[in-house]
Design an enzyme around this catalytic site. Structure first.
Site, PDB file in Angstrom:
ATOM      1  CG  ASP A 141      -0.237  -0.008   2.595  1.00 52.72           C
ATOM      2  OD1 ASP A 141       1.057  -0.132   2.489  1.00 52.72           O
ATOM      3  OD2 ASP A 141      -0.869   0.140   3.619  1.00 52.72           O
ATOM      4  CB  CYS A 154       5.460  -2.340   2.086  1.00 52.43           C
ATOM      5  SG  CYS A 154       6.040  -1.571   0.490  1.00 52.43           S
ATOM      6  CG  HIS A 165       5.812  -5.190  -1.974  1.00 55.37           C
ATOM      7  ND1 HIS A 165       4.947  -4.436  -0.983  1.00 55.37           N
ATOM      8  CD2 HIS A 165       5.662  -6.650  -1.364  1.00 55.37           C
ATOM      9  CE1 HIS A 165       4.662  -5.209  -0.061  1.00 55.37           C
ATOM     10  NE2 HIS A 165       5.067  -6.249  -0.234  1.00 55.37           N
TER      11      HIS A 165
END
Lengths: 154, 270
Positions: free
Chosen positions: B83, B86, B264
Site C-alpha cells: 500500500d 510497506c 515492494h
C-alpha cells in the site's frame, strides 16, 4: 481507553490549539464547531499589503472519521469566493496538500496558513483558465477531482 | 441487435462530451483496486517459506532461479500489504520483533524513542500533531516492553501491526522520524534528491504523506533515525541468477533483512 474516537480526539486537540493561538487573520466559532466536530467553518481575513487586504472569506472543512489519515475536504463557501488563479468560482481550491501531498502531520492550522500564503503571493486576481469547464463538470466534493498541480509560484 | 448497437453509439458520444467526469471514474477504479488489496492481503502476514514465492512466478524462469538463490540464504518471508507504506511497516515490525528477544537493546531503543518528540518539535513540527502519533507509538512500545514472555510479546506485536488504527500510527511516526533525520542532515541528503526540490520539499511530498513509496534515501534516513542497519535483497528481472544484496548504511551489521521486488518490501528470516 478514552471514549472519543481517534479522529474526534485529534479534532478536539486541534480546536483547542486554534482557540488558544489562532494564526493571524484566522478565526472560528468554537461553540458552533463543538456541535459538530466534523464540520468547521473558518473565517479568513486577507493579509495586509496583499491584493486581498480588507476582504474576508469563509472556509469550510469537512472531516471523515478516518481523519487525519484522510485529508479534510476544504472549500471556500459563502457569498465571497476569492478571485485567484487556483480558486474556482464554486469554492474549490487547487492545492496539493489537500490531496496528493496531505500528511497526517498536517492540520487545520497548516492548511489555513497555506491558503493564506497562497492568497498573499498572488500578483493578479483572476479565475483559473478552465474555470467554466471545471465548475460545470466537477463533483461536489473537490477530493474527487484528480488535480494537476502545475504551478507553485502563485 | 440493431437497437443495442445504437445505444452503444449513444453511450460513446455521451462519454466524449465535456459533461462526463473522467476523474471520478479513474478515482473510483483506483479505490476499487485499493479495496481489493486491503480485503485480501493483511497489513503484516504470517511467516511463509521463501519457496512459497515460486507460486507467484510459476512461468517466470528468471524469478524462479533467483528464488532458488534467495532460499539458499533465507528460510522464511513475511509479506506486507503493498500500500506504499510497506517499507515503513516492514522495517518497524522487523526491528521490534528483533528487539523483543533482547531486553537490554529494547530498553535502549525505548529511551531514544522517549526523547524523539522533542527533536521533532525543535525541527518545527507542530506539537499536537506530533504528540498524537508519539503517544500511540510510545503506548505500543510500552505495552510490548511490559510483556515478559517473548512468544506472547510477538503475538501482541503481530496483532498491533494488523490493527489499522495502531499500525498506521506506527507508520506515520516512523515517517516523521525519517523526515526529521533527512532535514537534520540536509547537506548530506540533498545530493540524493533529483531536480531542484529542497530536502524539506522532498520530505513534505515524498516522506511525510502516507502511501508514498520508499527509496534508498528513505531507508538510509530511517536506519540512521533508529540507529540500526538493514540488508535489502533485490530481486527483479535483471540479468544473472542471483539476488543482489545491499547493506544500508554500507558496511553495517544489519539487524533487519528485507526482500525488495520492484515497488515492494517484505521481511526475510534466516
Amino acid at each position: 481507553m478514552t471514549e472519543r474516537s481517534p479522529s474526534k480526539r485529534r479534532l478536539h486537540r486541534e480546536l483547542l490549539s486554534l482557540i488558544k493561538e489562532p494564526p493571524p487573520g484566522v478565526s472560528l466559532d468554537a461553540e458552533q464547531i463543538e456541535q459538530n466536530l466534523f464540520l468547521w467553518t473558518i473565517h479568513l481575513e486577507g493579509a495586509e499589503r496583499t491584493l486581498y487586504e480588507g476582504e474576508s472569506f469563509q472556509l469550510q472543512f469537512k472531516f471523515s472519521d478516518n481523519y487525519p489519515f484522510d485529508s479534510p475536504e476544504v472549500i471556500f463557501t459563502g457569498e465571497h469566493i476569492p478571485i485567484h488563479p487556483h480558486v474556482y468560482s464554486n469554492g474549490h481550491i487547487c492545492l496539493s496538500i489537500l490531496t496528493d501531498d496531505w500528511s497526517p502531520a498536517l492540520s487545520v492550522q497548516s492548511v489555513c496558513l497555506s491558503i493564506v500564503s497562497m492568497l498573499s503571493s498572488c500578483k493578479e486576481k483572476q479565475r483559473p483558465p478552465d474555470n467554466a469547464f471545471y465548475v460545470k463538470t466537477c463533483n461536489k466534493n473537490p477530493k474527487k477531482t484528480k488535480w494537476w498541480y502545475h504551478d507553485d509560484s502563485v | 441487435m440493431g437497437d443495442e448497437g445504437e445505444t452503444m453509439t449513444n453511450n460513446v458520444s455521451e462519454n466524449s462530451e465535456p459533461t462526463a467526469n473522467q476523474d471520478e471514474l479513474i478515482l473510483a477504479q483506483q479505490r476499487q483496486i485499493e479495496k481489493e488489496i486491503s480485503d485480501n492481503i493483511p497489513l503484516v502476514g504470517e511467516l511463509d517459506s521463501v519457496i512459497s514465492l515460486n507460486k507467484e512466478y510459476s512461468t517466470d524462469d528468471i524469478y524462479l532461479e533467483k528464488i532458488k538463490d534467495l532460499a539458499s540464504k533465507y528460510s522464511y518471508v513475511r509479506r506486507t500489504r503493498p500500500d506504499g507504506n510497506c517499507f515503513f511497516r516492514a522495517f518497524s515490525y522487523a526491528i521490534l520483533e528483533k528487539l523483543l528477544c533482547d531486553k537490554d537493546s529494547f530498553i535502549k531503543f525505548y529511551k531514544i524513542a522517549e526523547n524523539s518528540k522533542n527533536v521533532l518539535v525543535e525541527l518545527g513540527f507542530q506539537q499536537f500533531t506530533v504528540e498524537d502519533f508519539y503517544d500511540t507509538y510510545m503506548e505500543v512500545l510500552k505495552r510490548l516492553k511490559d510483556i515478559e514472555n517473548i512468544g506472547e510479546a510477538k503475538k501482541e506485536l503481530h496483532n498491533v501491526f494488523n490493527d489499522q488504527g495502531y499500525s498506521d500510527y506506527m507508520v506515520v511516526y516512523l515517517r516523521l522520524l525519517t523526515s526529521a533525520q533527512l532535514q537534520k542532515e540536509h547537506d548530506f541528503y540533498s545530493c540524493f534528491i533529483e531536480g531542484d526540490r529542497t530536502v524539506a520539499d522532498f520530505c513534505h511530498q515524498e516522506v511525510e504523506p502516507m502511501y508514498k513509496e520508499s527509496d534508498h534515501i528513505h531507508i538510509m534516513a530511517a536506519c540512521s533515525a533508529l540507529n540500526t542497519g538493514v540488508r535489502v535483497l533485490y530481486m527483479d528481472r535483471g540479468t544473472g541468477n542471483n539476488v543482489t544484496k545491499h547493506d544500508l548504511p554500507e558496511g553495517c551489521s544489519p539487524t533487519v533483512h528485507l526482500l525488495y521486488r520492484p515497488g515492494h518490501y517484505d521481511i526475510l528470516y534466516p
